[in-house]
Design a protein around this motif. Sequence first.
Motif, PDB file in Angstrom:
ATOM      1  N   ILE B 140       0.846  -1.202   0.000  1.00  0.00           N
ATOM      2  CA  ILE B 140       0.000   0.000   0.000  1.00  0.00           C
ATOM      3  C   ILE B 140       0.883   1.255   0.000  1.00  0.00           C
ATOM      4  O   ILE B 140       0.633   2.189  -0.768  1.00  0.00           O
ATOM      5  N   LEU B 143       2.391   1.732  -3.431  1.00  0.00           N
ATOM      6  CA  LEU B 143       1.423   2.245  -4.404  1.00  0.00           C
ATOM      7  C   LEU B 143       1.157   3.734  -4.179  1.00  0.00           C
ATOM      8  O   LEU B 143       0.990   4.495  -5.125  1.00  0.00           O
ATOM      9  N   ARG B 144       1.115   4.154  -2.891  1.00  0.00           N
ATOM     10  CA  ARG B 144       0.838   5.563  -2.606  1.00  0.00           C
ATOM     11  C   ARG B 144       1.986   6.449  -3.038  1.00  0.00           C
ATOM     12  O   ARG B 144       1.792   7.578  -3.448  1.00  0.00           O
ATOM     13  N   HIS B 146       4.475   5.736  -5.468  1.00  0.00           N
ATOM     14  CA  HIS B 146       4.898   5.735  -6.872  1.00  0.00           C
ATOM     15  C   HIS B 146       3.795   6.275  -7.760  1.00  0.00           C
ATOM     16  O   HIS B 146       2.932   5.548  -8.222  1.00  0.00           O
ATOM     17  N   ARG B 147       3.879   7.554  -8.040  1.00  0.00           N
ATOM     18  CA  ARG B 147       2.839   8.254  -8.816  1.00  0.00           C
ATOM     19  C   ARG B 147       2.824   7.802 -10.287  1.00  0.00           C
ATOM     20  O   ARG B 147       1.851   8.005 -10.987  1.00  0.00           O
ATOM     21  N   GLU B 148       3.937   7.249 -10.779  1.00  0.00           N
ATOM     22  CA  GLU B 148       4.030   6.930 -12.210  1.00  0.00           C
ATOM     23  C   GLU B 148       3.347   5.602 -12.563  1.00  0.00           C
ATOM     24  O   GLU B 148       3.259   5.239 -13.723  1.00  0.00           O
ATOM     25  N   LEU B 149       2.861   4.896 -11.546  1.00  0.00           N
ATOM     26  CA  LEU B 149       2.198   3.612 -11.818  1.00  0.00           C
ATOM     27  C   LEU B 149       0.871   3.841 -12.550  1.00  0.00           C
ATOM     28  O   LEU B 149       0.323   4.926 -12.503  1.00  0.00           O
TER      29      LEU B 149
END
Lengths: 432, 432
Positions: B140, B143-144, B146-149
């Motif tokens: 979680i 994911l929070r 890494h903005r490029e995902l």
Amino acid sequence: LDDEDTDRVYDLVEGLHPADIADLFELFDERERLTLAGAIRDLMGSEVIAELNDWVREALMEALPADVVAEIAEQLDTDDAVAMLEDLDEADQQAVLAEMEPEDRAAIESALSYPEESAGRLMSRELVAVHESMTVGDLIDFLREHRELPTEFWEVFIVDPMHRPIGTCSLSWILRTPRNIPLYDVMARDQTLIPADMDQEEVALRFQKYALISAAVVDPAGRLIGQITVDDIVHIIQEEAGEDALLLSGAGDGDINEPILLTVRARLTWLVVNLATAMLAASVVGLFQGAIAKFALLAVLMPIVSGMGGNAGTQTLAVAVRAIATNQLTDSNTVRMILREFRIALANGFALGLLIGVGTWLIFSNPLLGAVIASAMVINNLVAGLMGILVPVTLDKFNVDPAVSSAVFVTTATDTMGFFSFLGLAVVVGLA
Amino acid sequence: LDDEDTDRVYDLVEGLHPADIADLFELFDERERLTLAGAIRDLMGSEVIAELNDWVREALMEALPADVVAEIAEQLDTDDAVAMLEDLDEADQQAVLAEMEPEDRAAIESALSYPEESAGRLMSRELVAVHESMTVGDLIDFLREHRELPTEFWEVFIVDPMHRPIGTCSLSWILRTPRNIPLYDVMARDQTLIPADMDQEEVALRFQKYALISAAVVDPAGRLIGQITVDDIVHIIQEEAGEDALLLSGAGDGDINEPILLTVRARLTWLVVNLATAMLAASVVGLFQGAIAKFALLAVLMPIVSGMGGNAGTQTLAVAVRAIATNQLTDSNTVRMILREFRIALANGFALGLLIGVGTWLIFSNPLLGAVIASAMVINNLVAGLMGILVPVTLDKFNVDPAVSSAVFVTTATDTMGFFSFLGLAVVVGLA
């Protein structure tokens, strides 16, 4: 299986995915299916049952006592349980429902109250709906605490105090958002709501068009009553899209597991209708018996004209039916499409007419006969192209499924006009 | 639009969903489309382009300079960009690729290196893959941060150090699990891996069978190289399932937006092949010219026998082609299905034979003629039923798509055998 070596069968089947076990059943004949069901009794979980072909499942269910069926139905999601029970006849259905827990029974009875093939039958009641005042953190805690929630879901629905959906939240957005952000900042407000009485074909088109993963189903008051997920829709799309070829040919639902008597009845009905139209076409030929007796070569060539018209008509029809089914052919482009088919028919008619006309002239050394068959070919291709689009468009206007009944009208037109134009022209120019 | 009232058009279109704007384009003709594109230039985002029909998009793209196309392609997911570029001709494609950022170009070039209609073309490279040692909490946080995902995803893939997928984790499981649990306790280990060179039709069948939402695509070494999501598959299922009706009728891809010359060529090719088989059938009639000259009623009745055989053959064919396409008809049940069609053909043949036989007897007061047409009807129905299943099964064995070429063989058989059995029997019993 033939040797009744139950243990070996069990060992072989044990490692398979439920969908594969279901497929395995469909490969056997009816007697073998019961033997197999006996051999792998405890592997026959609800997932296997849900994956079975409708006909195969119905036959199996009818062989089981009502309380066993009820037990299986209780393990299934509402939508799968409904799919299983809707095929049973009224008495069996009531017997099974009577054996079920009141809560499950109520859910299934309410689903069965919606028309067949509607969103209300397809939807599952298991969903996650929360209020917009929750934050991302609240939602995650809520999900962790409430063990009774569905295990697989893809979107969370946000509802107002009246339980009307006001937005959706994809799980990936929730996972990527800090805990303190309220859901109303994360959710998407424009969503596709599905009325419970919408036809499943229309539901499938919505899913496809807007690339949906799940969608909220609402009652007439706009309250959230269920969700439909894309995995249920995939089956519908397959069925509805593949159905056209079967309907156009009059092969009924074309399921190879359907009891043979039902298949014979469905196909025979269609063939008898076609017999009547074939006799109509034959009566056109009957008008020209005298000419044929004088010049039998006409009888040799006439099936070419009618047959080629039939082929061209079928092409146009297949395209038109498909375009109507996928909402590509609508009121606003009908005229353009009719003109398009007219031009295609003209081009094909001239090309085929030239080919057969010159061929006939050379083979039978009869230029007049060549000109007659060439003209008849052009005329019949135009009849085929125009009827191929006008018939399905007109039927669709009157809310008749064009895939079911177009072919009869089109082939009647191409047969009768094929015979009439060729034999009529031959008589007019004095060939017979 | 006709009045070139650009502002009004813009206002009307502004509130629409990209998929609806795309549909709007398809309703207009080619000239109007360019006007519309001009009027709503800045609403023509990549979502609209991705939703456009292949032909409409190709025409629009060809009217745009390479750098504008490159800019649009860069905004799209790899799979949508590939779908857009694969339709362009080689030179245009190279020009567009040359204008793109090196990274995007490499992704698209690598996708284009897979065969057309394979998983490699369909897959998107944007996915979330993590190692199994991570806990739910780590994931979680990851994911929070890494903005490029990718913004929308449904499952997280768990990979080993060699980047080979070893499990998948549905987002709903992650959301419902406490932070300290490691992913290897949450993930599902059995998953459907899609080899990059798998045909899209096979991919679609897997998605449907196992009710998948997304699936990992692997290279020959088993490394995770992309994912396919169900929303891309929904289009494929629609296309592949709907294709059968079009292919069986020889209508090509049947897209109403296809340039008219291509449509004429596709349909004409099929019609010319059918012309040859129609002439073959006519030559059978030619053998009996003498009989027809003596007894012209034979020419009146013969199209009924051939036509009904054609209808019955088309029914069986539609069912068989569908069953093969959906993997319901396989080696292990072929014999059972042939017997099934034989029994259906026998039942239908007798029913139709009786009907037409008695009818002919009564109408023409000629019991012998009734018996001849009844027998011919039974024979031709058997030919139709057997050829209707044997032809597609045989073609499939030789890896020829049965939907494309079965119909020619089946109708040739029913036409020639229809004429031959009816006229031949008539001569043998001395009717002419």
